[in-house]
Design a protein around this motif. Sequence first.
Motif, PDB file in Angstrom:
ATOM      1  N   ASP A  99     -89.621  16.924  70.812  1.00  0.00           N
ATOM      2  CA  ASP A  99     -88.533  17.655  71.471  1.00  0.00           C
ATOM      3  C   ASP A  99     -89.086  18.597  72.532  1.00  0.00           C
ATOM      4  O   ASP A  99     -88.622  18.636  73.665  1.00  0.00           O
ATOM      5  N   VAL A 109     -87.686   8.182  67.348  1.00  0.00           N
ATOM      6  CA  VAL A 109     -86.675   8.855  66.537  1.00  0.00           C
ATOM      7  C   VAL A 109     -86.253   7.978  65.372  1.00  0.00           C
ATOM      8  O   VAL A 109     -86.189   8.428  64.220  1.00  0.00           O
ATOM      9  N   ARG A 155     -91.237  15.680  65.049  1.00  0.00           N
ATOM     10  CA  ARG A 155     -89.991  15.713  65.820  1.00  0.00           C
ATOM     11  C   ARG A 155     -89.974  16.891  66.787  1.00  0.00           C
ATOM     12  O   ARG A 155     -89.632  16.737  67.958  1.00  0.00           O
TER      13      ARG A 155
END
Length: 458
Positions: free
Chosen positions: A275, A247, A271
Motif C-alpha cells: 500500500d 492482493v 499488505r
Amino acid sequence: MSKKPSLPKGTRDFGPEQMFKRNFIIETIKKVFEKYGFMPLETPAMENLSVLTGKYGDEGDQLLFRILNSGDFLSKTQPADFEEGTKSLVPKISEKGLKYDLTVPFARYVVMNRNDITFPFKRYQIQPVWRADKPQKGRYREFFQCDADIVGTDSLVCEAELLAMVQEVYKCFAFDAYSISISNRKILEGIAEVCGAKEEFSRFCVILDKLDKIGKEKVFDELALLGLNKQSLHRLDQILALSGNNVEKLDALLSLLNESEIGQKGIAETRETLDNLSLLGFLTDKVLVDFTLARGLSYYTGMIYEVKPTTIKMGTITAGGRYDNLTGVFGLEGISGVGISFGIDRIYDTLEELNLFPQAKARYSKLLIVSFDDAAQKHSLNLLSKLRAAGISAELYPEPAKLKKQLGYADKKGIPYVLLVGSEEMKNLQYTLKYMETGNQDSFSIEDVIKHLLEETN
RNA sequence: GUGGUUGUAGUUCAGUUGGUUAGAACGCCUGAUUGUGGUUCAGGAGGUCGUGGGUUCGAGUCCCAUCUUCCACCCCA
C-alpha cells in the motif's frame, strides 16, 4: 630473478574502462540514495575481531580474514597454546580482521555514536568487504557492497521507500527486465507453523528456497525427510499453488494461515508495505509476492525482498530486509533496522550483457596538443592552460615525438580533437585543429578553438 | 570445507602414440611516410610451456605435489 607478479586469489584489478562503468553505477545509486535522504558513512577496512566474530554464525567466522598482530607476535604465546590448536592460538596472535559485511560495522558505529545520532538514522555505505571464501564466477574474496539502511524505526514506510529506490535506480539504468520478490519472515514462520515444521524452521527455509532450483518434487522429498507428514505437505502444496495478483494471493493465504498469529501479522505487514509503495506513486506490478523467498533468515525478522533480472541468467542483483534488534549484540536494545544492498558486480554484468551502459561521452581528454619540437612544446604549455581554464579537458603529448606516435596516441585513447603546433602555427598564432574521426582540419586562433569546442560540447 | 576442471607469447588459442630449433591470429615495435592517426605492405622483438619435484636416452606431452582458473555442492553478494 624477478618473478611474474600475481594477484591474491579471488581479487581483481579494475582497469580504466571498467572503472568508468563502475563509477557510473556507483554514482547513479549514490544520487538516488541521497535523493531519499540517506547520508554517507565509511568505516575502516579492519575491525577488532571482538566486533566481527560470532555475528555471522560458525561458517561466517571461518570466512573472516584475520590480521596477524604487529611485531613479534609469537613472544606472547606459550608452547601450550600451540598444542591446543588453532582455536586457542588465533586469539593470542590476531586481534583484528577485515570486515565481512557493512551491516555489523554499521551497527557498531550506531552503538558507539548513539548519543550523537538523530534517529531514525538513514545511512548509505559503499565499500569493499572481504571473505575467505572459495572464489567462483561472480563470487570474490574482495567485493563491494552498496548498502542503504534505516535504523531506529519499525515503520513500514521504510520498506516501501527502499522498494521505491530500487525502481528508481533501475530506471536510471534504463533497465526494466527485472522483478522484485517480496515476502516476510513472519509469513514463512506461519507456513512452517501450520506445516508442523516450527522446530526445524531454518532447515525448512533452506529447503524451500531451493524450489525453483531443484523443483517441487525434490523439495517435498527433502521436507518429508525433515519429518513433515502428508497432511502438512498437502497444506504446503495448497499454499504454493496460490495464484492471482498480490492482493488475491495474500487474501487466500490469510485463510490458509488462520491458525498462525505470526503468519497473519506477516501478511498484514506485506499488505501495508505494498500500500505504502503505491501511495508513493510506484506501480506494484514489478513487485511479486513470493512465499518461498527464504534468504538471509538468520538475521531478517520482517519484510524480505530480492531483485532478479527476468530475461537473462543472473542471480540476485539486489536484496534486503528488516532486522530487529540490530544493535542488541553490542548492548543497545530495541533498535530496529531495515536495509537494502545493491550487488554492484552483478549489476555491472547485467548492464554489460544487455548493452545498457551509455555511450561514454568525453570520458577521456577532448583534445590533445601535438607539438613538433621543443620550442612548440614550450609554446603549447600556455595553450594548454588556456584550454583548461575554459573547462576543456586537454592534454599535451609530453614529448615532441613523431607525429605518427602522437596521433596514434590520440586515436587509441579516443581523443576526438588534435591541435597541431609547429613553426608555421607559432608564427601566425593560428593552430591546426584536426577532427580525428573525419581527418578534416583547419586553422584557428586559440580563442576560436576554445569557442568551437565549447559549442561542440553544448 | 567436499568433488571435479583449467594453465603454452601482451591477448585468444594450435601443438600428432613422448622425438630436431614450440607455432598461428590479433596486439606491440621499426620502416615504406623527416608536418599528419585509423587502412595497406615489408621487417622485427617477444616463451624457464603456471611453479617445484619425479619417470625417461629424451617431457609442452606421462606421474606426484603446489599455486591459479572455472564448475557443482555448502553457503553467499
